[in-house]
Structure formats: C-alpha cells, structure tokens
Design a protein around this motif. Structure first.
Motif, mmCIF file in Angstrom:
data_model
loop_
_atom_site.group_PDB
_atom_site.id
_atom_site.type_symbol
_atom_site.label_atom_id
_atom_site.label_comp_id
_atom_site.label_asym_id
_atom_site.label_seq_id
_atom_site.Cartn_x
_atom_site.Cartn_y
_atom_site.Cartn_z
ATOM 1 N N GLY A 113 0.755 -1.295 0.175
ATOM 2 C CA GLY A 113 -0.068 0.031 0.174
ATOM 3 C C GLY A 113 0.697 1.278 0.100
ATOM 4 O O GLY A 113 1.836 1.344 -0.585
ATOM 5 N N LEU A 154 2.985 1.023 -3.565
ATOM 6 C CA LEU A 154 2.219 1.798 -4.191
ATOM 7 C C LEU A 154 2.815 3.083 -4.093
ATOM 8 O O LEU A 154 2.693 3.828 -4.974
ATOM 9 N N ALA A 197 -3.900 2.437 3.338
ATOM 10 C CA ALA A 197 -4.248 2.296 1.916
ATOM 11 C C ALA A 197 -5.129 3.153 1.526
ATOM 12 O O ALA A 197 -5.948 3.656 2.140
ATOM 13 N N TRP A 224 -6.213 1.003 -7.432
ATOM 14 C CA TRP A 224 -5.726 0.341 -5.980
ATOM 15 C C TRP A 224 -6.386 -0.877 -6.052
ATOM 16 O O TRP A 224 -5.919 -2.071 -5.754
ATOM 17 N N ARG A 228 -4.040 -4.225 -5.856
ATOM 18 C CA ARG A 228 -3.983 -5.366 -4.572
ATOM 19 C C ARG A 228 -4.568 -6.465 -4.984
ATOM 20 O O ARG A 228 -3.783 -7.598 -4.522
#
Length: 238
Positions: A113, A154, A197, A224, A228
């Motif tokens: 994240g 991320l 996140a 996102w 993930r």
C-alpha cells in the motif's frame, strides 16, 4: 502460503488478529464478545483511529517533501476506512529450526500500500534490506517509543521511485539474551503493523513533481483495487 516458494511446507509459526474500520464492509471485523475481554473493542477502535491521525501527519509531510503545493494531496485519496491494523504474535521456537530453514518467522517481502507504521516490542529480529548491498539485510533495532515507517509499493509507484519501498523480514533476534534453555528457544515477539491504503477506486498516477528530463515517468496509472488483487493473486495460493 506464498506461491512458488521453494519449500511450501515451510512452517511460519505466528498468530495474527486483523482489525479494520467498522464502516468498511469489504473487511468486516470479528470482535471478541465484550464479556470475554471487557473494553478490548473500544480500546482497539480508538488505537486504530489514533494511528490514522499519525498517518495523516506523515502523508502531509511526504507531500511537502515531494515538492507538492498541496500538503493534503495524499489525504484526498485516503479516508482511513481502508486501513488495516494487525496484531502479531511470534511464539517461542527453537533457534535451530530457523537456522536450518524448516521454519521462518516472516519471509522477505515488501508492503503493497501507501505506508506502514510498525510498532514493535524490544525482542528484535526485524531486518531491512541494505539498499547499498543487495542480498544483505540490516537489523532494525527496536527503539523505545519509536515507530518504524515503511514506504509501500504503491507509494513507490506514485513517487516514480523517489521513495523506495523497503524489503524486510523477521528472523532470529540478534541478542543472545533473547534465547533460553538448551533448545535456545526464542523469546516471544509482538508487533503491530498499521497498513495505510487509499480508497479502493483510486487511480494512482505518477506525481508530476517526481518526473523531469532526467527521471522520465516509469509507471502507468493503476487502480488500487485492481493492483492489490493482482498482488494478492500473484503472491498467494487461494
């Protein structure tokens, strides 16, 4: 267990308890009954949201450090409801089982994240990959009242590699007084990672201040939720 692990029978002796926002339906909490541990739910809920207050300050500081005019830039992608609090217990194990490779406390990995805040006890055993010496790890010695901050994968994409995600693992404690008995049983270890996140539908594009003629854009935009799920399916056997 992880896919493509060279030994999928490897034992990972640890226990975890996951806590998220009670208003996040994708990850419903399973709370202990109040009579079993009075006050637990209230305490942990408060700790979850107190940790998010710290997370917001860190995200603001990162925005300023990356040269963004809007210090709330990252906060526009985060609400706190998508975060995850994990209580981890590593029980005592014979040191020889870690040394011979039949057990592992936590294999080397990076977090997916934005950022992770880690609270750990004084046992030790956390190691961070040495960026200047590939294949080698450095001890992340516990410091009283300190939080360890990990950059997530991320955020590395978001910042065009300006901020680097850290590969880390948990292995044997470095200090000999953390062992006991003829089997050299490790001391129990406790840690609490708090994973920050963004909103699931967020599309993460490279920050403009992290791109120039010498540092061209390295990553395309990514949602996102899709990212993930991709990381999870690539890493774990369902």
């Amino acid at each position: 267990y992880p896919k493509n692990h060279e030994n999928q029978n490897l034992i990972h002796p640890k226990e975890s308890y996951e806590i998220g926002s009670d208003d996040y339906p994708d990850q419903p909490n399973v709370w202990l009954p109040e009579h079993v541990l009075p006050g637990y739910r209230t305490f942990m809920t408060n700790f979850y949201w107190d940790s998010w207050e710290n997370g917001k300050m860190i995200l603001k500081a990162l925005a300023i450090g990356l040269g963004l005019d809007d210090e709330d830039y990252f906060l526009r992608f985060h609400t706190g409801h998508e975060n995850q609090l994990r209580l981890l217990h590593y029980p005592p194990v014979p040191a020889a089982s870690i040394e011979d490779g039949s057990m592992a406390r936590m294999d080397a990995h990076s977090d997916w994240g934005s950022i992770t805040m880690l609270f750990q006890d004084e046992c030790g055993g956390l190691q961070i990959a040495d960026p200047n010496n590939p294949g080698h790890f450095m001890d992340a010695k516990p410091l009283q009242d300190a939080i360890i901050l990990n950059i997530g994968d991320l955020l590395q994409r978001w910042s065009n590699d300006t901020l680097k995600s850290s590969l880390h693992r948990v292995t044997l404690p470095p200090l000999q007084d953390r062992f006991s008995g003829h089997q050299r049983l490790t001391r129990a270890r406790y840690s609490i990672p708090y994973f920050v996140a963004p909103i699931g539908s967020s599309v993460i594009e490279t920050i403009p201040t992290c791109v120039d003629e010498r540092t061209p854009k390295k990553y395309g935009g990514v949602c996102w939720d899709e990212y993930r799920l991709m990381r999870g399916s690539a890493q774990y056997v369902s």
